[in-house]
Design an enzyme around this catalytic site. Structure first.
Site, PDB file in Angstrom:
ATOM      1  N   CYS A 155      -9.105   3.652  -2.042  1.00 31.29           N
ATOM      2  CA  CYS A 155      -7.972   4.295  -1.289  1.00 31.29           C
ATOM      3  C   CYS A 155      -7.782   3.761  -0.055  1.00 31.29           C
ATOM      4  O   CYS A 155      -6.552   3.303   0.137  1.00 31.29           O
ATOM      5  CB  CYS A 155      -8.551   5.810  -1.224  1.00 31.29           C
ATOM      6  SG  CYS A 155      -8.646   6.569  -2.940  1.00 31.29           S
ATOM      7  N   ILE A 156      -8.588   3.725   0.852  1.00 35.30           N
ATOM      8  CA  ILE A 156      -8.255   3.464   2.220  1.00 35.30           C
ATOM      9  C   ILE A 156      -7.733   2.034   2.455  1.00 35.30           C
ATOM     10  O   ILE A 156      -6.682   1.940   3.087  1.00 35.30           O
ATOM     11  CB  ILE A 156      -9.363   3.594   3.142  1.00 35.30           C
ATOM     12  CG1 ILE A 156     -10.217   5.003   3.028  1.00 35.30           C
ATOM     13  CG2 ILE A 156      -9.147   3.469   4.655  1.00 35.30           C
ATOM     14  CD1 ILE A 156      -8.986   6.170   3.421  1.00 35.30           C
TER      15      ILE A 156
END
Ligand SMILES: NC(=O)c1ccc[n+]([C@@H]2O[C@H](COP(=O)([O-])OP(=O)(O)OC[C@H]3O[C@@H](n4cnc5c(N)ncnc54)[C@H](O)[C@@H]3O)[C@@H](O)[C@H]2O)c1
Length: 422
Positions: A265-266
């Site tokens: 995600c990040i």
């Protein structure tokens, strides 16, 4: 196309990974009848035998719900599902959003779509995907019309693998629909399995919520990483600073420095945001700067490793370095985008002798070569440095004080008795 409206399954989940499998299991646990669809046959076989492919769902939790949950690679069974949630990967390919999994999932769902089904996208993606990509494909493969014949919405997933406090049920769920009817159906569905829903006006807003949340993390991690590097030069202990600042009861949320950002995600989601804003000729300047800083952390760590070895009259070449933790975050096995991979690669390029110890990870392969895995915590004496990259809870059992050489902890964990921190 049949016009069936009584369904065998309350829920069909397309993509049984870190997001889809917990959704399927939690829903089955609440007595919904659930069908899981995945293209990975071996994953299907394991799941149906009660063998969970992810840490957040134990084998026993999975086995307990199999009376309400069955997994299949037969997409035609999706026609029997009242609600269908799509949770397939949305990676970057050549630094660009890759929606090929969403499109192939939309094809599988579309080819089997029946009237009155509710289709919800949960994959993280750029604003506009539900309307511009999902719906055209669903309509193309079904011959049906969204809004008239079937219902559509978007709901971002907030699952945090390994988080013991905020789990599936008690984490509020943002929901949206393409129209009032879709929203109502989607609300009823999620409220049957989750404590609290948060309605936003449109699917684009719901898609953007997820990108805001993860871009916020990405930017703040970059800020603290930059300050950590500057504090080192100024001979200020960044950990003292963070620990004191976080006692402020308002207006400050603490982030901690680390060896870089990892996971699905990040590092990935802000790229989805940039992709969208570049379509209107505007970069997200914060994202670009954050990427530059966070991506520089592995080489900063290697520079610090080199300096620390030099301080003991050693050099990187031939130094024996044991990496503690290679997963991108604690207590899980996920190595996607883990900064440990970049750090190990850089150390190997400098001819360091690198091994790793991670209770959750069996293999690390760098440039087609297996990195040696240390099998127990007893053999640390032979190393010039222990380099902590992931603060797995189990590392609290290691007797760091008995180790005479450098313990460089890039995670700042209280339970790691380090000689050096980032
Ligand atoms: N992992 C997280 O912590 C997390 C958190 C929030 C959001 N997300 C988002 O959720 C989405 C899914 O991520 P994930 O981590 O669960 O991925 P994952 O790789 O763990 O699982 C995806 C699953 O989808 C299957 N799949 C791929 N194409 C398919 C298709 N066409 N039809 C059916 N199955 C298919 C794969 O075989 C795999 O089992 C991504 O968009 C991700 O960004 C992930």
């Amino acid at each position: 196309m049949s016009e069936e409206t009584s369904f065998i399954y309350d829920l069909g989940v397309v993509g049984l990974g870190y997001v889809g499998l917990p959704l399927a299991v939690e829903s089955a646990n609440r007595n919904l009848s659930v069908l899981g669809f995945d293209i990975d046959e071996s994953r299907i076989n394991d799941i149906n035998k009660g063998l969970s492919p992810i840490e957040d769902v134990s084998d026993s939790e999975l086995a307990d719900v199999l009376k309400n949950f069955t997994a299949t690679s037969d997409s035609s069974k999706l026609a029997n599902c009242n609600n269908v949630v799509i949770s397939v990967p949305t990676p970057l390919t050549d630094y660009q959003p890759d929606l090929s999994y969403v499109i192939s999932a939309a094809k599988a769902v579309g080819e089997n779509l029946v009237k009155n089904q509710v289709i919800i996208l949960e994959s993280t993606t750029y604003p506009g995907t539900t309307i511009e990509v999902l719906i055209p494909n669903l309509e193309k493969y079904s011959g049906l019309k969204a809004g008239d014949d079937f219902f559509v919405g978007y709901s971002p997933e907030r699952i945090d693998p390994g988080n013991q406090e905020w789990k599936f049920k008690n984490t509020p769920k943002v929901i949206s629909g393409i129209d009032a009817n879709s929203l109502e159906k989607i609300k009823i569905f999620y409220e049957s399995i989750i404590d609290e829903t948060v309605i936003v006006n449109g699917t684009k807003e719901a898609e953007m919520v997820k990108l805001l949340e993860n871009t916020y993390r990405h930017v703040n991690i970059a800020l603290i990483n930059e300050l950590a590097m500057l504090c080192k030069m100024l001979e200020i202990d960044i950990w003292e600073v963070v620990n004191a600042a976080k006692t402020k009861p308002f207006g400050f949320q603490s982030f901690t420095p680390g060896p870089g950002v990892g996971g699905h995600c990040i590092p990935v989601d802000p790229e989805y945001l940039s992709f969208k804003t570049r379509q209107i000729g505007k970069p997200v300047r914060f994202v670009e700067l954050a990427q530059e800083i966070n991506n520089s952390m592995p080489s900063y760590v290697v520079t610090r490793v080199s300096e620390l070895l030099n301080s003991k009259d050693k050099i990187l070449k031939n130094s024996k370095i044991l990496i503690l933790g290679v997963a991108y975050k604690k207590d899980i096995s996920d190595m996607r985008e883990s900064p440990a991979l970049d750090i190990i690669e850089l150390l190997i390029e400098k001819n360091s002798d690198v091994s790793f110890y991670d209770p959750f990870v069996d293999n690390v392969v760098i440039s087609d070569t297996n990195v040696t895995k240390e099998l127990s915590v007893g053999n640390f004496k032979n190393y010039d440095m222990l380099l902590v990259l992931t603060p797995h809870t189990q590392f609290a059992n290691i007797n760091f004080e008995a180790f005479e050489n450098i313990v460089f902890d890039t995670t700042g964990s209280k339970f790691i008795k380090s000689t050096e921190r980032i």
